[in-house]
Enzyme design. Structure first.
Site, mmCIF file in Angstrom:
data_model
loop_
_atom_site.group_PDB
_atom_site.id
_atom_site.type_symbol
_atom_site.label_atom_id
_atom_site.label_comp_id
_atom_site.label_asym_id
_atom_site.label_seq_id
_atom_site.Cartn_x
_atom_site.Cartn_y
_atom_site.Cartn_z
ATOM 1 N N GLU B 309 3.986 12.606 2.860
ATOM 2 C CA GLU B 309 2.848 12.532 1.942
ATOM 3 C C GLU B 309 2.092 13.810 1.870
ATOM 4 O OE1 GLU B 309 1.831 7.748 2.179
ATOM 5 O OE2 GLU B 309 0.368 9.357 3.445
ATOM 6 N N ASP B 388 3.805 -0.425 4.409
ATOM 7 C CA ASP B 388 2.673 0.284 4.727
ATOM 8 C C ASP B 388 1.637 -0.766 5.244
ATOM 9 O OD1 ASP B 388 0.965 2.078 5.349
ATOM 10 O OD2 ASP B 388 0.213 2.801 3.504
ATOM 11 N N GLU B 416 -6.932 -1.716 5.921
ATOM 12 C CA GLU B 416 -6.697 -1.066 4.490
ATOM 13 C C GLU B 416 -6.188 -1.818 3.506
ATOM 14 O OE1 GLU B 416 -4.003 2.255 5.079
ATOM 15 O OE2 GLU B 416 -3.874 2.617 2.718
#
Lengths: 702, 702
Positions: B309, B388, B416
């Site tokens: 990333e 993820d 998240e």
């Protein structure tokens, strides 16, 4: 970093710069600017700035000063113009505004301060202006004409701005916002006015900007974001910063406005209310306005976004927008100031489940009941469409529904929804079409006419737009986006100008009188707005953009949104039913003939079909193709057009400056990437939904 | 602002606080912490902390110190335990890890420093620990038992952590990021470590946090974000800040780690390369590590996110991840430090048009060829799933494919994708299920076993997770999210613990021994993870969240995304074909039996159906309903379950502290709103796509 001269490079002054010039004017900051422009041009190109005697080849004369001159001291052509002007006789006048017959029409009046007459006779070119502003505008009219302004004869032409208010709004924050950056919806770097909360020390940059705006007739600028935030203090403790900006703008004929927070009496004044009907609040605004005018006698006024997208406003106190605007207006009135009150009011906490609520209706529903209630020094500023500066949406019906209110049409020069200054998208054509829209049909006036005071109530408003400049070395991120700023000024002056002639004018000023370059730029830019439309949201459906950033495709991005922008696409069809018969009734907000035209599936223009109707993908458009096939066709065409525009730009290699070329090439690559992404996401999305293949068998990813 | 005591309120120490306690230990920072805990408890509740003599009712004895004591000076129960321990005889040991038979199993070994034995006999409760850390863990085991730790008899129980590394990662930035906030993916305020780029002056807060972690057995903490940015300087010029944190954590048995930038030799060292095979680079890292250990002798090591990333990494220099990890490992090895190297590597600039590329494959494809190439002091940290931290995804096949590599399983305590600490979502059950997953079927070990060194290669890694705390007064935003932090520590110690027993344990410590409260919290929290799954993305399809924020629904939000997360829903069906036969081949990354189980539509578990297969909406699940009906049913059920949970919470009114009640009620209202939004958007979206109505006729908005 050096700043690009935009449309005012030295070379543009070459024809003027070889003349023997006389300026006949009183001493005024704007006249001094005119003299300085002339002095610079003649110093560069070998001409002469004459004192009071000597035979000129170009005269710039201000009416009052010319009247005081001995007639024999003036060239014949000037004397003739002066006689006409003082006699009040009509001259040839271009543009619809001047030839229309509203009560405020200026055809038969004497020269107003912004007006000028241009003529050439006996080898002398002459501008006779009603005041210093007109003198500046006359100068730049002559600059635009290039060499042709100094040859042959020019029969007297009278030039008057159609709009009395030609304004740019700056959504500049004092500080960079953590998410939105410093300039909200800005795509050209930071603010030219503010750096880290303080005034930008680069005053030359601001002067260069003011000069550019003055040259195209912009006469008002708001120097801070309508989402005011911490910049509210510009009204009080930071007023000195505004004084400094006003000094710069004044020299170019531009009045400075301030965006103010409606809650200022609370946040700045320490009152416990901002209720517009509270006497203490009115007194606070009056005091604040007086303090401003003490230091800026020609201050323009306040720009206000109230009760909109979270900004404070009169609703908090159970008052309406007229109450809110008028308390400010009464504070400004003794000083000649104006309130610009934005009509961009809607519920941004809508429930998508409720298909009867329609954001498009909101401004009309909020504002038309207040028609006639706004004070004389209030201008209600209405976005051109009922949504938000989409590449294609219907025209706002509010503009035809408030005859007793001064209305300004708001355009968006910053390309929020039109490619964010990464895409070539010349907006002059869009604005020309919008401003020429006639809400009452062919017999009535158009939007520009309404703003100019030729509507049913005869009230003058103006034209305003959000600026597209920033600290970028080319001002606008994309060098070709300078053309949009240029076109805004020219169309605000006279909306009847041909937008492609404006494009040529800009190209010639910027790149020189090179026919190939001008033709090449037409290939790149003319119709680029329609190319953009083709590869983005189809048929007026709007808002298929990435939420938040508004850049790039997201077909369903606003489909379940509190912001109220939906397309209702399912496996059968798409579009928003805004008819009176079966939909939200928005079509009923228009006068005839548009009410019926939009209401009927048979007569609704293709490009707005999905703005007004929900139809099956198999619905056959007036163009003869189905909705889904139209989606495919236009998306393939749109990308092909961008490819052709990019190729046209490449053919200009070596004929445009290398730095401009490099920037434009890099951005064309991004535009191509983005256009293909739009094409593929939209086509795939509708293939997946409809199950209907492209009849021409082109590649649509599954 | 006062800080909530979480699961260590004074009341939790009441049973211990009335005892006569003797602590037999050497003087060590952790032992001092144990003594201080005891001293505080007895001071509060009237017990006694004995000196060397006097008859205790509770003894906390460290092995080495106890061995040096005269046997007659120790109570019989302690003497008995000591004899067993020194003799090496086995005792009853809870948990799978201790009873499994991998080469590193500790059943027959002596007491390791983190181990302890607990027993009660003759009115004396005793803990005998292998070292100061074990003493601390034994103390808290007794605290957890409450009054029952001091009645009757307790046959000797040996407690050993299944995992040697039990680590929390902090994605805390030194400064607030303009978009992501200060704690990346943090939902509980700012960082407890850093304020405006400087160390948080509130050291008490950090001490309280270290105390909480020590009490649940966490033994490692990384104090800055793996997206390192400007925090890279913590390794060098700001090392003093890390020293101060290490001093705090050390007292609670916790080693401090630092997230470092792979580009540090360039950015901090001024080298022209960070090539891991360059000698200057190796020397730079060695010097940097030595400098750290000079000031933090028990420093844990480095945590690294490389080539992921946008972070720098060895790929820049044509090197692989083993090269990258090993250069750091060799710098740390002389000092006993460890490199934690994250396996979260994938192409985040994918092209959605290319259906053959599959982000789920990436970590396996990148890392398994490197198995055996990592140095002994490298732990590769692997997210539990191949994507993820979704509410439901398959288990990462990497964990079963690198026998010669030390592997840590990475969990995400910060919510998240599981409600962002606005939703009640007890994750203990998810982690228990994940850690109990057996990649080789029933005969083989599970994920926890692999991490503990019971996999085919016998290499020990550990369990790590991203923390969920911040400056919020309840630490975690949602007060009930404290349970997730608690459960993480407990499951990292022993993954075979019943997650609902852990929930009860947490509830009792936090709210007191109130059966009604404990039962009520079960109604609110047990199964809340599955409720969350029901009202969000169905059947393992993943990522129907708002891009960027990852909160709230956006069915197509990641459907045309460079991040590589798609569902391919069209008018016929939905799901990602990851089979070997016709799809991306991801299913082939598993060993048998899962490879075949996932490959076949007949055997693939319903909850992962759309993770592995693209099927029509009319496909009948193993549960007997169609896919689309399952979507409708679960979304209605999920909301109903949240309604029931909210009602259960309301019944606890007056039995939980008012501040907690107020916060939880406010958040339950948001959870309800959000769950309904998820339900309606997902249901509407699939009704629109499929055209298939709900067979039970419930309201789905059109």
């Amino acid at each position: 970093m050096s700043t690009h001269p935009a449309w005012l490079p030295d070379a543009a002054f070459a024809p003027l710069g070889t003349q023997r010039v006389r300026v006949v004017s009183d001493d005024d900051v704007v006249s001094r600017t005119v003299r300085a422009e002339v002095a610079r041009a003649v110093a560069t190109f070998g001409g002469t700035l004459l004192a009071d005697d000597g035979a000129p080849s170009f005269v710039l004369a201000e009416l009052a000063a010319a009247e005081r001159s001995a007639p024999e001291a003036l060239p014949d052509v000037v004397a003739g113009l002066l006689e006409d002007a003082v006699g009040g006789g009509g001259s040839a006048v271009p543009g619809e505004a001047a030839s229309s017959s509203g009560p405020d029409a200026v055809v038969d009046a004497g020269l107003e301060p912004e007006d000028f007459v241009l003529a050439r006779s006996g080898g002398v070119t002459a501008v006779l202006a009603g005041g210093p502003h007109g003198l500046l505008y006359g100068l730049h009219e002559v600059v635009r004409r290039g060499a042709s302004g100094f040859v042959g004869e020019i029969a007297p032409e009278r030039h008057s701005p159609a709009q009395s208010l030609r304004m740019l709004d700056h959504w500049d924050n004092l500080h960079a916002h953590p998410v939105m950056g410093q300039v909200e919806r800005g795509y050209a770097g930071g603010s030219i006015f503010w750096v880290d909360g303080e005034p930008n020390p680069d005053r030359e940059r601001i002067r260069a900007y003011a000069r550019l705006l003055g040259s195209i007739g912009v006469n008002a600028v708001a120097v801070n974001n309508v989402n005011v935030g911490s910049a509210a203090v510009l009204l009080t403790e930071r007023l000195g910063d505004v004084v400094d900006l006003a000094d710069i703008f004044r020299a170019h004929g531009i009045a400075t406005y301030l965006s103010v927070s409606f809650a200022s009496p609370v946040h700045l004044g320490g009152l416990d209310t901002a209720d517009p009907l509270d006497e203490r609040v009115a007194a606070w605004w009056a005091d604040a306005a007086s303090a401003v005018y003490e230091r800026i006698p020609d201050f323009g006024g306040f720009l206000v976004k109230a009760d909109s997208e979270g900004q404070p406003g009169p609703f908090t106190y159970g008052r309406d927008h007229a109450d809110g605007a008028n308390v400010l207006a009464r504070a400004l009135a003794p000083h000649g100031g104006t309130v610009i009150w934005r009509a961009f009011v809607y519920n941004h906490q809508q429930d998508w489940r409720d298909r009867s609520t329609d954001r498009a209706r909101a401004a009309f529903d909020h504002f038309t009941p207040l028609d006639g209630k706004f004070d004389d020094n209030v201008v209600v500023q209405v976005k051109h469409g009922p949504l938000d500066f989409q590449v294609r949406e219907a025209v706002s019906p509010v503009l035809a529904a408030m005859p007793r209110t001064r209305l300004a049409v708001e355009l968006q020069v910053t390309q929020e929804y039109t490619g964010q200054q990464k895409h070539v998208c010349y907006l002059g054509e869009q604005w020309s079409e919008l401003l020429g829209f006639r809400p009452w049909g062919e017999a009535g006036t158009d939007l520009a006419g309404i703003a100019a005071g030729h509507g049913p109530g005869g009230r003058r408003g103006g034209i305003a737009a959000v600026s597209n400049v920033g600290t970028d070395e080319f001002w606008t991120g994309h060098p070709l986006a300078q053309a949009n700023l240029y076109a805004f000024g020219r169309l605000a002056w006279d909306a009847s100008l041909d937008p492609l002639a404006i494009l040529d004018e800009w190209a010639t000023l910027t790149f020189g009188a090179d026919d190939d370059v001008r033709a090449g730029l037409r290939e790149v830019m003319a119709g680029s707005w329609l190319s953009y439309e083709k590869y983005t949201a189809p048929l007026g459906v709007c808002f298929m953009v990435t939420p938040g950033t508004h850049y790039g495709p997201s077909v369903d991005g606003y489909e379940y949104s509190p912001w109220g922008t939906y397309h209702f696409a399912d496996r059968e069809g798409i579009g928003v039913d805004r008819t009176v018969a079966t939909g939200t009734g928005f079509a009923g907000q228009y006068p005839e003939p548009w009410r019926s035209t939009y209401e009927s599936l048979e007569t609704c223009p293709d490009e707005l079909l999905l703005f007004f109707h929900h139809v099956p993908y198999t619905h056959v458009l007036r163009s003869g193709v189905t909705v889904v096939q139209h989606i495919y066709d236009t998306h393939f065409e749109g990308v092909e057009e961008v490819e052709a525009r990019a190729a046209a730009w490449e053919r200009l290699e070596g004929r445009v400056p290398a730095d401009v070329d490099a920037r434009v090439r890099a951005l064309l690559a991004e535009q191509l990437r983005s256009a293909r992404e739009w094409r593929d996401q939209v086509n795939t999305s509708f293939l997946r939904r409809s199950g209907i293949p492209d009849e021409r068998g082109r590649t649509i990813f599954p």
